[in-house]
Write a protein that holds these residues in place. Structure first.
Motif, short mmCIF file in Angstrom:
data_model
loop_
_atom_site.label_atom_id
_atom_site.label_comp_id
_atom_site.label_asym_id
_atom_site.label_seq_id
_atom_site.Cartn_x
_atom_site.Cartn_y
_atom_site.Cartn_z
N ARG A 84 7.02 -5.94 3.20
CA ARG A 84 5.85 -5.06 3.14
C ARG A 84 4.57 -5.83 3.41
O ARG A 84 3.66 -5.34 4.08
CB ARG A 84 5.80 -4.36 1.78
CG ARG A 84 4.62 -3.42 1.62
CD ARG A 84 4.87 -2.37 0.55
NE ARG A 84 5.93 -1.46 0.95
CZ ARG A 84 6.31 -0.38 0.24
NH1 ARG A 84 5.71 -0.12 -0.90
NH2 ARG A 84 7.26 0.40 0.66
N THR A 85 4.50 -7.05 2.91
CA THR A 85 3.33 -7.88 3.17
C THR A 85 3.20 -8.18 4.66
O THR A 85 2.10 -8.14 5.23
CB THR A 85 3.40 -9.20 2.38
OG1 THR A 85 3.45 -8.90 0.97
CG2 THR A 85 2.19 -10.07 2.66
N GLU A 112 4.87 1.27 13.62
CA GLU A 112 3.49 0.86 13.36
C GLU A 112 2.99 -0.10 14.43
O GLU A 112 1.83 0.00 14.88
CB GLU A 112 3.41 0.18 11.98
CG GLU A 112 3.64 1.12 10.81
CD GLU A 112 3.85 0.39 9.49
OE1 GLU A 112 3.74 1.04 8.44
OE2 GLU A 112 4.14 -0.83 9.52
N HIS A 113 3.84 -1.00 14.85
CA HIS A 113 3.45 -2.01 15.83
C HIS A 113 3.03 -1.38 17.16
O HIS A 113 2.09 -1.85 17.81
CB HIS A 113 4.62 -2.97 16.05
CG HIS A 113 4.38 -4.00 17.11
ND1 HIS A 113 3.62 -5.14 16.89
CD2 HIS A 113 4.79 -4.06 18.42
CE1 HIS A 113 3.58 -5.86 17.99
NE2 HIS A 113 4.27 -5.23 18.94
N ARG A 156 4.23 -6.32 7.08
CA ARG A 156 3.81 -5.09 7.76
C ARG A 156 2.29 -4.97 7.81
O ARG A 156 1.73 -4.41 8.76
CB ARG A 156 4.37 -3.86 7.03
CG ARG A 156 5.81 -3.53 7.34
CD ARG A 156 6.25 -2.33 6.53
NE ARG A 156 5.37 -1.18 6.70
CZ ARG A 156 5.26 -0.19 5.82
NH1 ARG A 156 5.94 -0.21 4.69
NH2 ARG A 156 4.44 0.82 6.07
N GLN A 157 1.61 -5.51 6.82
CA GLN A 157 0.17 -5.33 6.73
C GLN A 157 -0.60 -6.08 7.80
O GLN A 157 -1.80 -5.85 7.97
CB GLN A 157 -0.30 -5.73 5.32
CG GLN A 157 0.23 -4.80 4.24
CD GLN A 157 -0.07 -5.25 2.83
OE1 GLN A 157 -0.52 -6.38 2.61
NE2 GLN A 157 0.19 -4.40 1.85
N GLN A 158 0.08 -6.93 8.56
CA GLN A 158 -0.61 -7.63 9.64
C GLN A 158 -1.08 -6.66 10.72
O GLN A 158 -1.98 -6.99 11.51
CB GLN A 158 0.29 -8.70 10.24
CG GLN A 158 1.52 -8.18 10.97
CD GLN A 158 2.37 -9.29 11.54
OE1 GLN A 158 1.99 -9.90 12.54
NE2 GLN A 158 3.50 -9.58 10.92
N ASP A 208 -10.27 -3.00 1.09
CA ASP A 208 -9.68 -2.57 2.36
C ASP A 208 -10.52 -1.50 3.03
O ASP A 208 -10.60 -1.43 4.27
CB ASP A 208 -8.26 -2.05 2.14
CG ASP A 208 -7.25 -3.17 1.91
OD1 ASP A 208 -7.47 -4.28 2.43
OD2 ASP A 208 -6.25 -2.94 1.20
N LEU A 258 -2.84 -4.12 10.27
CA LEU A 258 -4.24 -3.82 9.97
C LEU A 258 -5.13 -5.00 10.32
O LEU A 258 -6.26 -4.82 10.77
CB LEU A 258 -4.41 -3.46 8.49
CG LEU A 258 -3.64 -2.22 8.01
CD1 LEU A 258 -3.99 -1.92 6.57
CD2 LEU A 258 -3.92 -1.02 8.89
N ALA A 302 8.32 -0.47 10.77
CA ALA A 302 7.51 -1.59 11.27
C ALA A 302 7.35 -1.52 12.78
O ALA A 302 6.25 -1.77 13.32
CB ALA A 302 8.15 -2.92 10.86
N PHE A 304 -6.73 2.86 11.20
CA PHE A 304 -5.88 3.35 10.11
C PHE A 304 -6.69 4.25 9.20
O PHE A 304 -7.73 3.84 8.67
CB PHE A 304 -5.32 2.16 9.33
CG PHE A 304 -4.44 2.53 8.16
CD1 PHE A 304 -3.15 2.97 8.36
CD2 PHE A 304 -4.91 2.43 6.86
CE1 PHE A 304 -2.33 3.31 7.27
CE2 PHE A 304 -4.12 2.76 5.76
CZ PHE A 304 -2.82 3.21 5.99
N LEU A 335 0.83 0.10 3.45
CA LEU A 335 0.01 -0.85 4.18
C LEU A 335 -1.20 -1.32 3.38
O LEU A 335 -1.88 -2.27 3.78
CB LEU A 335 -0.45 -0.25 5.51
CG LEU A 335 0.63 -0.08 6.57
CD1 LEU A 335 0.06 0.59 7.82
CD2 LEU A 335 1.26 -1.41 6.94
#
Length: 287
Positions: free
Chosen positions: A153-154, A106-107, A156-158, A195, A160, A103, A166, A123
């Protein structure tokens, strides 16, 4: 401040970059300690990520190494300024440390690229698909742990939603793998098509018909740093995520990504390809 007991992968990466600068300059830890006015144990702690380093001291470090790579120096300086808790810190002690490191990676990445051969990238997973992924683990996770991981996991999708570029190369094997059954997969593929229309998200399929696919051995995640020297590859292993940043390994994985890009269907072709797989699923299960 006392040394960190468990530095994050990002903190370790900053330390390893300091070590690379010093070793490239041919300096010993003792010589660097003398240049910075500190002691050898402190140099070791900074290079292991167990002790932080200020922006001013990092610039002094780079100067002592006669490093003229200004973009790299500025990027490393920004890494010294990580302060405050981010959303993933609230999951510390509730999910494996490796998940927190992903995480964080990714950030801070400038852009993200994944190459998946066995499952839909995390993601882009729906909640039901993610739950089915966690349900396959052995030994089985307690229900509470599985729920926490799905929630993580949900979250983490922020990344995007924030518009982070991506790109996902997804092999047909991953598009057809029925984690959770055909209904869950249909829902997942429909979500994947949605997506694929989002700004910054590119989905490209690699069909079975592609000959000698170079990325068939593993799922990989490439996080692009502010400069190429700070790129990171993450590989999923049964024992947990592995993070790779050596120059030789990065060159190898970049070549795999480049070749995959030359073999994958275009984004538009990929959307049609995914729709055809969904059509195939309508006849499941066979009578």
């Amino acid at each position: 401040m006392p040394p960190r007991l468990s530095p994050s992968v990002r903190q370790q990466r900053l330390g390893s970059e300091l070590r690379r600068l010093r070793e490239h300059a041919g300096m010993t830890p003792k010589a660097m300690a003398a240049a910075l006015g500190t002691d050898v144990p402190k140099i070791s702690q900074m290079e292991n990520g167990k002790s932080g380093i200020s922006a001013d001291r990092l610039r002094s470090w780079a100067s002592a190494c006669r490093c003229a790579n200004l973009p790299l120096i500025e990027a490393l300086t920004l890494m010294t300024q990580d302060r405050g808790k981010q959303w993933w810190h609230h999951f510390r002690g509730r999910v494996p440390t490796g998940m927190l490191d992903i995480a964080e990676l990714e950030h801070h990445a400038e852009s993200l690229l994944v190459l998946n051969t066995t499952s839909i990238p995390g993601l882009l997973q729906t909640s039901r698909y993610a739950a089915a992924m966690f349900a396959r683990l052995r030994p089985p996770l307690p229900r509470h742990d599985a729920d926490v991981r799905a929630a993580f996991r949900t979250e983490r999708q922020q990344v995007l939603a924030a518009g982070r570029p991506f790109t996902a190369f997804i092999h047909e094997a991953a598009l057809r793998m029925q984690f959770g059954g055909p209904a869950v997969l249909r829902e997942q593929l429909a979500s994947l098509l949605d997506d694929a229309e989002r700004p910054g998200v590119t989905v490209r399929a690699i069909p079975f018909s592609v000959d000698t696919y170079p990325g068939s051995g593993e799922d990989l995640f490439l996080a692009h740093g502010p400069v190429p020297e700070l790129d990171t590859v993450q590989i999923d292993l049964t024992q947990g995520p592995q993070f790779i940043d050596s120059e030789a390994d990065l060159a190898s994985y970049r070549a795999i990504v480049a070749e995959s890009g030359s073999l994958a269907l275009s984004p538009e072709e990929s959307r049609g390809f995914i729709r055809r797989i969904m059509t195939d699923l309508k006849g499941w299960p066979p009578r």
